[in-house]
Design a protein around this motif. Structure first.
Motif, mmCIF file in Angstrom:
data_model
loop_
_atom_site.group_PDB
_atom_site.id
_atom_site.type_symbol
_atom_site.label_atom_id
_atom_site.label_comp_id
_atom_site.label_asym_id
_atom_site.label_seq_id
_atom_site.Cartn_x
_atom_site.Cartn_y
_atom_site.Cartn_z
ATOM 1 N N TYR A 97 45.938 32.863 26.409
ATOM 2 C CA TYR A 97 45.087 32.076 27.303
ATOM 3 C C TYR A 97 45.531 32.295 28.742
ATOM 4 O O TYR A 97 46.630 32.785 29.028
ATOM 5 C CB TYR A 97 45.207 30.583 26.968
ATOM 6 N N GLY A 98 44.651 31.926 29.669
ATOM 7 C CA GLY A 98 45.002 31.781 31.071
ATOM 8 C C GLY A 98 44.972 30.298 31.405
ATOM 9 O O GLY A 98 44.320 29.510 30.714
ATOM 10 N N CYS A 107 50.786 33.164 27.642
ATOM 11 C CA CYS A 107 50.098 32.845 28.893
ATOM 12 C C CYS A 107 49.948 34.125 29.698
ATOM 13 O O CYS A 107 50.933 34.720 30.119
ATOM 14 C CB CYS A 107 50.882 31.798 29.682
ATOM 15 N N ARG A 108 48.698 34.546 29.943
ATOM 16 C CA ARG A 108 48.439 35.828 30.594
ATOM 17 C C ARG A 108 48.319 35.708 32.111
ATOM 18 O O ARG A 108 48.517 36.678 32.822
ATOM 19 C CB ARG A 108 47.165 36.440 30.020
ATOM 20 N N PHE A 133 40.811 37.341 41.432
ATOM 21 C CA PHE A 133 42.164 37.386 40.859
ATOM 22 C C PHE A 133 42.131 37.906 39.419
ATOM 23 O O PHE A 133 42.882 38.823 39.044
ATOM 24 C CB PHE A 133 42.767 35.983 40.916
ATOM 25 N N ILE A 134 41.239 37.366 38.600
ATOM 26 C CA ILE A 134 41.159 37.783 37.202
ATOM 27 C C ILE A 134 40.615 39.192 37.087
ATOM 28 O O ILE A 134 41.063 39.986 36.247
ATOM 29 C CB ILE A 134 40.311 36.781 36.406
ATOM 30 N N GLU A 135 39.661 39.543 37.948
ATOM 31 C CA GLU A 135 39.117 40.899 37.933
ATOM 32 C C GLU A 135 40.189 41.927 38.246
ATOM 33 O O GLU A 135 40.268 42.988 37.609
ATOM 34 C CB GLU A 135 37.980 40.988 38.950
ATOM 35 N N LEU A 136 41.045 41.634 39.214
ATOM 36 C CA LEU A 136 42.118 42.558 39.571
ATOM 37 C C LEU A 136 43.101 42.762 38.413
ATOM 38 O O LEU A 136 43.664 43.844 38.251
ATOM 39 C CB LEU A 136 42.867 42.036 40.799
ATOM 40 N N MET A 137 43.294 41.705 37.624
ATOM 41 C CA MET A 137 44.215 41.808 36.487
ATOM 42 C C MET A 137 43.607 42.585 35.330
ATOM 43 O O MET A 137 44.332 43.041 34.445
ATOM 44 C CB MET A 137 44.609 40.417 35.998
#
Length: 255
Positions: free
Chosen positions: A96-97, A119-120, A249-253
């Motif tokens: 999960y995030g 936790c990602r 932020f999530i897209e970059l990850m």
């Protein structure tokens, strides 16, 4: 829905479509918060991210089971070590995030430190990192406001007959001299996932020293964003800015 955790049942709500490959985002509320107090933010976040969003009422809050005893000064670590893992087992969450607001942000970091690779990523919003005088002053001011019947009635709208416990759990634990030494310093080095720390420059409950401490202390890649002309609740005060920050932020990850 309700799930069993040590000490009672917690209320859980989900938004968004389930995808086998999409990582859910779990929201952790603030010291006076609840699922319903997120308002439309979870639904909008789920739509924007195209992934499930989950929120829950901690024990004693909202629609979850009542508690009789005041939380201990170790309540943040206890959420990370006891209640959140039980919630994940009940929901079948293996990864999960996290998105945590205020003390929920501190809990998110404590969870990331304790639960490792499960936790990602973590997004903190107005998270406390230690006990700052501004935080204590804000709590004392809020405590005085809640002495007014109309202000307390607003709290009871969300927590019912648990409202007095919720207020006491916040004010008396944070103002306890035994809590003065609390900080995230011991767990931040154990956080190895990416972290986005969002803070308002006008936050009445904490200065920008909080996100600075968080970004500097974690071991994973970290971003610190200070929003101008913003107080303690960025997702309500500047929702579009918060949504853009989290999405990018999530897209970059690549999660």
């Amino acid at each position: 829905m309700f799930v069993e955790v040590p000490g009672g049942q917690v209320f859980v709500r989900r938004w968004g479509r389930e995808h086998a490959s999409s990582l859910p985002v779990v929201l952790l509320h603030d010291s006076l918060g609840s699922v319903e107090q997120w308002r439309d933010f979870p639904a909008v976040l789920a739509h924007r991210l195209d992934r499930p969003v989950i929120a829950y009422d901690r024990l004693g809050f909202g629609r979850s089971s009542a508690r009789s005893e005041r939380p201990s000064i170790h309540f943040i670590a206890e959420e990370a070590d006891v209640h959140f893992p039980a919630l994940c087992r009940a929901l079948g969450l293996e990864a999960y995030g996290l998105f945590g607001h205020s003390v929920g942000g501190a809990m998110a970091l404590a969870i990331a430190a304790a639960q490792g690779d499960q936790c990602r990523f973590v997004v903190t919003e107005s998270a406390q990192a230690f006990v700052e005088q501004r935080t204590l002053d804000g709590i004392v001011a809020a405590q005085a406001q809640f002495e007014r019947d109309e202000q307390f009635a607003r709290l009871a709208r969300w927590h019912g007959d648990k409202a007095a416990w919720v207020l006491d759990a916040w004010t008396q634990v944070w103002l306890d001299p035994a809590f003065a030494a609390w900080s995230l310093d011991h767990c931040l080095p154990q956080v190895r996932c990416p972290v986005l720390a969002i803070h308002g420059d006008g936050d009445e409950f904490g200065s920008v020293a909080f996100p600075e401490r968080i970004a500097r202390g974690v071991q994973g890649p970290a971003q610190r964003v200070v929003l101008e002309a913003c107080g303690h609740v960025p997702h309500r005060e500047q929702p579009e800015q918060v949504l853009q920050l989290v999405s990018h932020f999530i897209e970059l990850m690549g999660e």
